[in-house]
Design a protein around this motif. Sequence first.
Motif, PDB file in Angstrom:
ATOM      1  N   ARG A   1      19.904  -9.761  33.273  1.00  0.00           N
ATOM      2  CA  ARG A   1      21.177 -10.473  33.315  1.00  0.00           C
ATOM      3  C   ARG A   1      22.306  -9.487  33.587  1.00  0.00           C
TER       4      ARG A   1
ATOM      5  N   HIS B   1      12.043 -19.050  33.713  1.00  0.00           N
ATOM      6  CA  HIS B   1      11.383 -18.470  32.545  1.00  0.00           C
ATOM      7  C   HIS B   1      11.411 -19.471  31.399  1.00  0.00           C
TER       8      HIS B   1
ATOM      9  N   HIS C   1      11.247 -19.504  26.847  1.00  0.00           N
ATOM     10  CA  HIS C   1      11.213 -18.659  25.652  1.00  0.00           C
ATOM     11  C   HIS C   1      11.259 -19.488  24.382  1.00  0.00           C
TER      12      HIS C   1
ATOM     13  N   HIS D   1      13.495 -22.801  32.581  1.00  0.00           N
ATOM     14  CA  HIS D   1      14.843 -22.891  33.145  1.00  0.00           C
ATOM     15  C   HIS D   1      15.142 -21.678  34.016  1.00  0.00           C
TER      16      HIS D   1
ATOM     17  N   HIS E   1      18.682 -19.894  36.395  1.00  0.00           N
ATOM     18  CA  HIS E   1      20.134 -19.959  36.630  1.00  0.00           C
ATOM     19  C   HIS E   1      20.457 -19.317  37.976  1.00  0.00           C
TER      20      HIS E   1
HETATM   21 FE   LIG Z   1      16.627 -18.244  29.093  1.00  0.00          FE
END
Ligand SMILES: [Fe+2]
Length: 404
Positions: A105, A141, A143, A182, A184
């Motif tokens: 990120r 990914h 989690h 999900h 992004h």
């Molecule tokens: Fe995540």
Amino acid sequence: MAVTESESRQKPLPKGAREAMEQLNAEAGALNIWLRTQANAPAQRPWFRDTGLDMAGQIAGGRVGTGQTKALAHRWRWREISAYLDRIAEIARNADVPPIEFADRQQFLLTNPGFGGRLQVASTIRCAISIYNPGDIAPAHVHSPNASRTILSEKGGYTNVEGERCDAHRGDIIITPNGTWHDHGNEAEQPVVWIDMLDWPLMEFLDCAWVDQEFHPASGTNAKSQETIHHNGYSNHLYGHGGMVPTFISHQLGFGRDPSPMIHFRGTRIREALDGLRREKGDPHEGIQMQFVNPVTGAPVFPTLNYQAQLLRPGEATLPKRETSGTFIVVIDGKGKTEIGGETFDWEPNDIMVVPNFIWRRHINTGSGDAVLYTVSDSALLRNIGQYRAQGKDQHGKVVQLVQ
Ligand SMILES: [Fe+2]
């Protein structure tokens, strides 16, 4: 090493029991045991007996207190921290390998000064502020922590949750319950900024925090982005009818326990809902407050974290309240100040605050317009384990039990 009979005989113990046991502890530590020489000293005093507004709690010392931590009240000013997002974005634009490739990120995480640098803002909550440059993709990914993002940019960016495309706008809350795939990204022409919140520290404490991005079950691939199966607004289309839920579909999303299938709460609708109730009296300790719920069960969206939005009308000041849960606050609109444990923090849009558990707090809208605060707390978890309690003060300063 074990204490042999002959070794014990060689060291006569003092007469005082405490000294004698301390002396034995010097040897016993090697066996990973501790002979108790202190009474229990938890980090929290019987908080519900204290009435002072400045009661901020102390951490017990000594061997029993070792390792205890306590969140401190804190405010992160947007005008002080946001420049680091621009700097991260600039590094990313000019770098051979952008941070999103080696750090997953592009973000900074907030650290509570009470936790000695640990990546958490409250006992159970981690928070990061992320920036996505045009073209950035965070690969699909899954989690175990529950997570959400609160959108700060006016528009741009998306999160895809189990195939549902969620286009992001300011004030939106997009949740990714544990066990949901999900991804992004940002397909717009401007960078997009949002706040990530997770119950990661709780999962870490339980030693069940994990992330997988190897193999997506639906596509059977490890493609970067999930295929869009459901259009933008799909979960609102299904569940956005207040009090009615469709009977012809499964409400299970991912593999968590009753995660909310409503995953995208839109900022414009949140504001409309708050505004529509502005003539109600509201709660003396919270103003006009709405809670985000799983539309099927009515429970908080996660079994751990509870999300809420509140409107403080011009001039409105709430009465003091304290809870066994910790609360994380994002200022979406307006200007005001919040008193937390005797400290006063002023705030404006995008400022962030944390109210530790057990500490008195109250909000005051000092601006000429509305103030809107989004809050996240672990009251959901504490209710689920029978530990949620709350007190308030009435207008005469008398302590009243809100939740026994
Ligand atoms: Fe995540």
